[in-house]
Design a protein around this motif. Structure first.
Motif, mmCIF file in Angstrom:
data_model
loop_
_atom_site.group_PDB
_atom_site.id
_atom_site.type_symbol
_atom_site.label_atom_id
_atom_site.label_comp_id
_atom_site.label_asym_id
_atom_site.label_seq_id
_atom_site.Cartn_x
_atom_site.Cartn_y
_atom_site.Cartn_z
ATOM 1 N N GLN A 37 0.823 -1.203 0.000
ATOM 2 C CA GLN A 37 0.000 0.000 0.000
ATOM 3 C C GLN A 37 0.863 1.262 0.000
ATOM 4 N N ALA A 38 1.967 1.220 0.741
ATOM 5 C CA ALA A 38 2.870 2.372 0.762
ATOM 6 C C ALA A 38 3.478 2.614 -0.608
ATOM 7 N N SER A 39 3.861 1.534 -1.285
ATOM 8 C CA SER A 39 4.428 1.674 -2.626
ATOM 9 C C SER A 39 3.400 2.268 -3.585
ATOM 10 N N ALA A 40 2.155 1.773 -3.500
ATOM 11 C CA ALA A 40 1.105 2.287 -4.378
ATOM 12 C C ALA A 40 0.784 3.747 -4.074
ATOM 13 N N GLY A 41 0.859 4.140 -2.804
ATOM 14 C CA GLY A 41 0.553 5.508 -2.440
ATOM 15 C C GLY A 41 1.668 6.484 -2.745
ATOM 16 N N LEU A 42 2.924 6.013 -2.677
ATOM 17 C CA LEU A 42 4.068 6.912 -2.878
ATOM 18 C C LEU A 42 4.437 7.049 -4.351
#
Length: 875
Positions: free
Chosen positions: A288-293
């Protein structure tokens, strides 16, 4: 009852058993009464343990052999696990380290890059990009940046050199740390550039240099010549986020321009030098962090940075706009040591694991032999009503206790092995790791001992409890009783030992041959009588102009020492593992979009090549006349000439490091390809310029040639102290020592693998000898019958050695296949050969064959000396 034919009385077997056991119990009861232990009623486990000790010490020689074998195997594994744990397993001592995430800014990218111990160049960010992400991201509770730097600290006229750490104001809050004293750096200490003169001491530095004095708060500390106020001390167990670097001091990252004069990278988006990590917000996963960043990152790349890349090919720009930020787990911090050490450690762990397997096979054979000798005892126990489970528990208790005794003795082996590794390891590894018995190592040794005792004691225990009383009594009465399954198991164990020993011998041979190849590499420089050292005057408050003048004075002062025949210097240390690279434009070579124009470089002193014994292929080398204000000049190597198509007329051509429109550096000399950063790596295209023509050189490395290098090592500190008393002298050593340190990992792997391989071969030989000796003892009557029927001693020896041949052929063949796999896995660690060198394979096979037949000859000879008459009366 009476037998009418023989008129001899035969008692029932149960009666015989009861009388035998009754007599034994009577003796045991008398002994207990005399020892005063009748009042003590131990529990079942205490009885098992007491009987186990008594049983083991009845045969001290066999027990000693077993303990030593296990000590070697467990101790070697525990030593390698100690390194494995510290480098590859241990997490940062921070709250909830599994929530930490490392960020990487991957290729393609172009510009200036500073890559260090924290990771390679495909990891570092530019400072503006870090600030953009920090300001706009929403998936992390904190995003932090850091960079290690060389530091010179001075407190009350006491100077110390080492490593410091530039950290953003979010560094400590993101890690969730609390200070040992005072406060840690925060966001308020990171506002603006060059305005926050505050520092946090590393706990070890505070303890060693300040005596853990709590009164240091508020006192001034000179960091690279700049006075900074001590505001706190880092937590005790915290040694930074980069394995291999233990920071003496933490300072705001915004102070880099003050502590590193000449730095101008705060606003440059093509200057990559910051390492970045973050802490995930609660409930946010890595995906999720990768998708958000990623959308934020791609927006910065496309809208802000892409317009800065002028003159690049369409292919490069398409890849640049499509690249994504890379997120990886950060619980262990950021360090290239994790990547570099993984393959060597896994290889050594595999080797020591094989040694332990061979040792355990010996133990299994010893337990089987002991079980055969205790067949009568096991039969009596089972006949008296003991369950098979109870007897197996007793036997497993014996094997586990044996393993724990081996583990206790193995701690000595662990200590010796770690001491040897420390002596072979590179200096940065010795300074980083602890080579002692830590709690994790003790737990590992205990768990390994328990597993070893159970796994390799299970089959002997199961096999020994299959004995029926009648069979046991007949066997003890001299009747022939078969134990084919046990014999096959023993033979299989020895065959496996030979296979594993073959694999290890071949692997050791490959590593040793690789080491020989490394030591024979032609460096291109003559360093036998050369001593090197370095100084960094800007860390002691010198400005750039004074530092350049000091370098010249050092060369003059050192050159006046008796016995010195040459002195020179360089900005990048020779054969230290580090290199500097830049794009270069060369006359006549196209430098358009997509062209590879990158080359390594170094700035060196006058007479550099002559002092180091490097011959010139063409032109001249640098002299004192090549100073600032004189025409700029360069010397290039053959790889540079080849890459940029300079041909035979390279001398006289022009080049530039600033652009194709300012070709202002003339090539005045060409040298052969001499080693630059590494002994093992290929020489890169490389050009040299005189440091006398530069305006800023933060650190200088000196090379002094003398016929008496040992005396020079003693004289240099005094000479430098006389010149500049407060200037730290760093890295004083001979160049041969520097060369050895450059491939110290190869030497460590070679020495350890060879030692473990010889140990494994010895253990395999002991196992082979034990099985053959036991087999000869079991077949004594058969051998006597053969000799009575006319078989000669030579034929009897051949009978035993034929068994050796069979096990050697099968085990050796399996070992060769295993060695092919191990050699392929270790290919990246080998130099100058593949993982299937036929000479090494042949020599290893010959050595193991010699050892195997040597171990088998003694039992074979003993068999050939059997007296047929005595053999027929055997047992």
């Amino acid at each position: 009852m009476w037998d009418g034919e023989s008129h001899k009385r035969t008692l029932p077997i149960q009666s015989v058993t009861r009388k035998m056991v009754g007599r034994k119990l009577a003796r045991y009861g008398t002994a207990l009464a005399r020892s005063g232990l009748r009042r003590f009623a131990p529990g079942p486990w205490m009885r098992h343990l007491t009987l186990t000790f008594r049983t083991l010490f009845k045969t001290p020689f066999v027990t000693g052999i077993a303990v030593v074998s296990l000590a070697l195997g467990i101790g070697a594994n525990a030593a390698i696990f100690s390194l494995f744990d510290q480098i590859l397993l241990r997490k940062l001592p921070v709250p909830d380290p599994d929530r930490l995430v490392n960020l990487a800014d991957p290729f393609p990218k172009s510009g200036s890059m500073l890559c260090g111990q924290a990771g390679s160049c495909d990891v570092v960010f530019s400072y503006p990009t870090f600030r953009d992400l920090e300001r706009t991201q929403t998936v992390f509770s904190g995003l932090a940046a850091h960079l290690a730097f060389g530091v010179s600290l001075s407190y009350r006229d006491q100077s110390t050199t080492g490593e410091g750490m530039y950290v953003s104001g979010s560094y400590f809050p993101t890690l969730g740390l609390r200070p040992a004293l005072g406060r840690l750096l925060g966001p308020a200490d990171d506002q603006g550039t060059g305005t926050n003169y505050v520092a946090v001491l590393g706990y070890g530095y505070w303890q060693s240099q300040f005596g853990s004095d709590p009164g240091v708060l508020g006192r001034p500390l000179r960091v690279n010549g700049q006075a900074m106020t001590i505001v706190g001390v880092a937590p005790r167990a915290f040694q930074g986020t980069t394995l291999g670097i233990d920071p003496l001091v933490f300072v705001p990252i915004s102070m880099r321009g003050v502590l590193s004069p000449g730095f101008r990278g705060f606003e440059n988006r093509r200057d990559y030098w910051t390492y970045v990590f973050g802490r995930l917000k609660p409930g946010v996963s890595l995906a999720q962090a990768s998708a958000g960043l990623d959308p934020l990152y791609r927006s910065i790349m496309t809208d802000v940075e892409a317009p800065l890349y002028k003159g690049m090919s369409d292919q490069f720009m398409a890849k640049f706009r499509m690249k994504r930020v890379v997120l990886t787990p950060g619980s262990r911090g950021q360090s290239s040591m994790h990547r570099d050490a993984q393959t060597p450690l896994l290889m050594l762990f595999s080797v020591t694991g094989i040694v332990l397997l061979i040792a355990c096979a010996n133990i299994a054979n010893l337990l089987l032999a002991r079980g055969a000798g205790r067949a009568m005892e096991m039969g009596v126990r089972l006949a008296l009503g003991a369950s098979r489970r109870q007897v197996m528990i007793q036997l497993l208790t014996e094997s586990v206790l044996l393993a724990f005794l081996g583990a206790l003795a193995g701690l000595l082996v662990t200590t010796w092995t770690l001491t040897s590794i420390a002596a072979l390891a590179p200096p940065e590894v010795r300074d980083t790791l602890r080579f002692g018995l830590e709690p994790a190592v003790l737990v590992f040794a205990a768990v390994l001992a328990l597993a070893t005792g159970i796994v390799f004691g299970m089959f002997p225990a199961w096999h020994s409890t299959r004995t029926e009383l009648v069979t046991a009594i007949r066997a003890n009465a001299g009747q022939i009783s078969g134990a084919r399954s046990a014999a096959r198991f023993r033979a299989a164990l020895v065959t496996a030992q030979l296979a594993l020993a073959t694999t290890l011998l071949i692997a050791a041979g490959l590593f040793l041959k690789s080491l020989v190849n490394v030591t024979r590499v032609d460096l291109g420089v003559h360093v036998v009588d050369v001593v090197t050292f370095s100084i960094a005057p800007e860390r002691s408050g010198y400005d750039s102009a004074r530092a350049l003048l000091l370098y010249g004075r050092v060369e003059d002062e050192v050159g006046a020492i008796p016995g010195v025949s040459g002195v020179t210097s360089s900005m990048v240390p020779l054969l230290s593992g580090g290199e500097w690279r830049t794009d270069v434009h060369v006359q006549g070579f196209p430098s358009g979009p997509g062209m590879d124009i990158n080359a390594a470089y170094n700035e060196v002193g006058a007479a550099y090549f002559a002092t180091l014994g490097v011959p010139l292929r063409a032109g001249r080398e640098f002299t004192l006349a090549d100073h600032r204000g004189a025409p700029r000049v360069a010397v290039v190597n053959q790889a540079f000439v080849k890459k940029f198509n300079l041909g035979e007329h390279a001398v006289g051509k022009f080049m530039s490091t600033r652009g194709p429109d300012s070709l202002n550096i003339q090539i005045v000399g060409v040298i052969p390809d001499v080693k630059y950063a590494s002994v093992k790596e290929a020489v890169p295209p490389l050009f040299y310029t005189p440091w006398l023509q530069d305006t800023h050189v933060e650190r200088m490395n000196f090379y002094v040639r003398s016929a008496a290098p040992a005396a020079l090592l003693r004289a240099l500190p005094a000479a430098l102290k006389q010149l500049e008393p407060g200037l730290p002298l760093e890295g004083l050593k001979t160049m041969p020592q520097q060369v050895r340190e450059n491939f110290s990992v190869d030497r460590m792997i070679s020495v350890l693998s060879a030692s473990f391989a010889l140990l494994a071969t010895l253990l395999a030989a002991v196992g082979l000898y034990g099985v053959l000796a036991y087999t000869v003892a079991q077949r004594t009557r058969e051998i006597g019958v053969r000799m009575a029927l006319g078989a000669g001693s030579g034929r009897v020896r051949a009978l035993v050695l034929r068994q050796v041949s069979g096990m050697m052929l099968v085990g050796g063949g399996i070992g060769l296949v295993g060695a092919l796999g191990l050699g392929g896995a270790a290919r990246s660690l080998l130099y100058g050969l593949e993982g299937h060198d036929p000479v090494v394979f042949a020599l290893a096979a010959a050595l193991l064959t010699l050892v195997a037949f040597g171990a088998g000859y003694v039992p074979a000879r003993r068999a050939s000396l059997v007296d047929p008459v005595r053999a027929l009366r055997y047992e």
